[in-house]
Design a protein around this motif. Sequence first.
Motif, mmCIF file in Angstrom:
data_model
loop_
_atom_site.group_PDB
_atom_site.id
_atom_site.type_symbol
_atom_site.label_atom_id
_atom_site.label_comp_id
_atom_site.label_asym_id
_atom_site.label_seq_id
_atom_site.Cartn_x
_atom_site.Cartn_y
_atom_site.Cartn_z
ATOM 1 N N VAL A 157 0.846 -1.200 0.000
ATOM 2 C CA VAL A 157 0.000 0.000 0.000
ATOM 3 C C VAL A 157 0.879 1.247 0.000
ATOM 4 C CG1 VAL A 157 -1.773 1.292 1.253
ATOM 5 C CG2 VAL A 157 -1.860 -1.218 1.179
ATOM 6 N N LEU A 158 0.602 2.153 -0.901
ATOM 7 C CA LEU A 158 1.275 3.450 -0.938
ATOM 8 C C LEU A 158 0.525 4.407 -0.022
ATOM 9 C CD1 LEU A 158 3.341 5.477 -2.114
ATOM 10 C CD2 LEU A 158 1.691 5.919 -3.952
ATOM 11 N N ILE A 159 1.181 4.864 1.032
ATOM 12 C CA ILE A 159 0.611 5.896 1.898
ATOM 13 C C ILE A 159 1.011 7.241 1.307
ATOM 14 C CG2 ILE A 159 0.540 6.856 4.225
ATOM 15 C CD1 ILE A 159 1.383 4.070 5.252
ATOM 16 N N LEU A 160 0.009 7.989 0.862
ATOM 17 C CA LEU A 160 0.220 9.248 0.152
ATOM 18 C C LEU A 160 -0.475 10.361 0.922
ATOM 19 C CD1 LEU A 160 1.090 10.870 -2.428
ATOM 20 C CD2 LEU A 160 -1.155 10.286 -3.359
ATOM 21 N N ALA A 161 0.295 11.207 1.573
ATOM 22 C CA ALA A 161 -0.266 12.337 2.296
ATOM 23 C C ALA A 161 -0.092 13.602 1.462
ATOM 24 C CB ALA A 161 0.409 12.497 3.654
ATOM 25 N N SER A 162 -1.015 14.535 1.645
ATOM 26 C CA SER A 162 -1.058 15.710 0.780
ATOM 27 C C SER A 162 -1.459 16.939 1.577
ATOM 28 C CB SER A 162 -2.076 15.453 -0.344
ATOM 29 O OG SER A 162 -2.436 16.637 -1.001
ATOM 30 N N GLY A 163 -0.652 17.999 1.445
ATOM 31 C CA GLY A 163 -0.950 19.268 2.105
ATOM 32 C C GLY A 163 0.061 20.297 1.644
ATOM 33 N N ASN A 164 0.450 21.198 2.534
ATOM 34 C CA ASN A 164 1.517 22.172 2.252
ATOM 35 C C ASN A 164 2.126 22.589 3.577
ATOM 36 O OD1 ASN A 164 -0.889 23.028 0.129
ATOM 37 N ND2 ASN A 164 1.140 22.905 -0.827
ATOM 38 N N VAL A 165 3.443 22.473 3.722
ATOM 39 C CA VAL A 165 4.044 22.776 5.023
ATOM 40 C C VAL A 165 4.034 24.273 5.308
ATOM 41 C CG1 VAL A 165 5.436 20.677 4.994
ATOM 42 C CG2 VAL A 165 6.443 22.820 4.198
ATOM 43 N N VAL A 166 3.971 25.094 4.278
ATOM 44 C CA VAL A 166 3.681 26.520 4.428
ATOM 45 C C VAL A 166 2.397 26.775 3.661
ATOM 46 C CG1 VAL A 166 4.441 28.895 3.972
ATOM 47 C CG2 VAL A 166 6.127 27.147 4.605
ATOM 48 N N HIS A 167 1.381 27.298 4.353
ATOM 49 C CA HIS A 167 0.072 27.468 3.709
ATOM 50 C C HIS A 167 -0.642 28.642 4.372
ATOM 51 C CE1 HIS A 167 -4.210 26.485 2.743
ATOM 52 N NE2 HIS A 167 -3.671 26.071 1.612
ATOM 53 N N ASN A 168 -0.396 29.835 3.834
ATOM 54 C CA ASN A 168 -1.007 31.041 4.370
ATOM 55 C C ASN A 168 -1.741 31.748 3.240
ATOM 56 O OD1 ASN A 168 -1.565 33.675 5.323
ATOM 57 N ND2 ASN A 168 0.077 33.508 6.837
ATOM 58 N N LEU A 169 -3.036 31.450 3.121
ATOM 59 C CA LEU A 169 -3.825 32.021 2.028
ATOM 60 C C LEU A 169 -4.033 33.520 2.201
ATOM 61 C CD1 LEU A 169 -6.573 29.287 1.492
ATOM 62 C CD2 LEU A 169 -4.360 29.528 0.346
ATOM 63 N N ALA A 170 -4.052 33.995 3.433
ATOM 64 C CA ALA A 170 -4.297 35.419 3.671
ATOM 65 C C ALA A 170 -3.187 36.285 3.104
ATOM 66 C CB ALA A 170 -4.454 35.679 5.167
ATOM 67 N N GLN A 171 -1.961 35.764 3.013
ATOM 68 C CA GLN A 171 -0.843 36.548 2.502
ATOM 69 C C GLN A 171 -0.357 36.061 1.135
ATOM 70 O OE1 GLN A 171 2.131 37.974 5.190
ATOM 71 N NE2 GLN A 171 0.968 37.385 7.010
ATOM 72 N N MET A 172 -1.155 35.221 0.505
ATOM 73 C CA MET A 172 -0.800 34.697 -0.813
ATOM 74 C C MET A 172 -0.929 35.802 -1.866
ATOM 75 S SD MET A 172 -2.590 31.407 -2.620
ATOM 76 C CE MET A 172 -4.178 32.235 -2.801
ATOM 77 N N THR A 173 -0.075 35.746 -2.888
ATOM 78 C CA THR A 173 -0.090 36.740 -3.962
ATOM 79 C C THR A 173 -0.280 36.036 -5.294
ATOM 80 O OG1 THR A 173 1.417 38.167 -2.719
ATOM 81 C CG2 THR A 173 1.190 38.593 -5.083
#
Length: 264
Positions: A157-173
């Motif tokens: 089984v491939l354990i595949l996790a998904s996210g972003n270690v830096v994720h700040n939408l309020a300051q995204m450009t």
Amino acid sequence: MSQPPMPTLFIGHGSPMNALEDNPHTRAWRKLREQLPKPRAILAISAHWFSRGTQIAVTDRPATLHDFHGFPPALYECEYPAPGAPELAGEIRELLQPLKVGMDEDWGLDHGTWSILMHMYPQAEIPTLQLSIDATKPAEFHYELGRQLRPLRDRGVLILASGNVVHNLAQMTWGERIAAPAWADNFNTLVKDALARGDHQSLIHYPLAGHDARLAVPTPEHFLPLLYVAGASSEEDTVTFPTDGIELGTISMLSVMFNRRAAV
């Protein structure tokens, strides 16, 4: 001779538009298919299934969830018709005992999963299911669940996790490319260095990074998937980083693979 365990992966998934785009990150995701043995099934742990209690999807035919707003019509037309894996859901429930795990018959594959798998396994032939992230539990809990899931790697089984270690939408450009602020670069580097030296306690206790951590992880759901993969790793694994970099100013695309197999 027994086969080495499956690798385990954390992918920085970034914008849903990566499902459609050809860029350095999506090309790296496609290259992973060439490096990995074909899995028996995929257990996905996505930032976008943040629930009360731990849930596992048991549907035979998981729907492609378009869990976003304001994107081009082509993105809403994407379908990823992978079969489900209800038998694997039962295995996972046993591994996580005595934790009570809910069996969810409605959840499909959210964009944190299918936007990656459209590149890694475009034929959608591998049984895939998702495990939710319990929003009520601390970081140590999620790391420990990763440890409990580790035997799945020996079962193909491939354990595949998904996210972003830096994720700040309020300051995204959006639009023009800009340099990442120092706090984003600093925290991304801190996480990468901790992974490289096997310092998982620094990952679990990431708020101790202070100001940089508060800005990089204003809410935990995009960071916590990394802890499952770190927990499912072992000291015998090598650590590589298939992708890195910060997009839109404040979204880290850092990915990490724990692998005991020689690269193909």
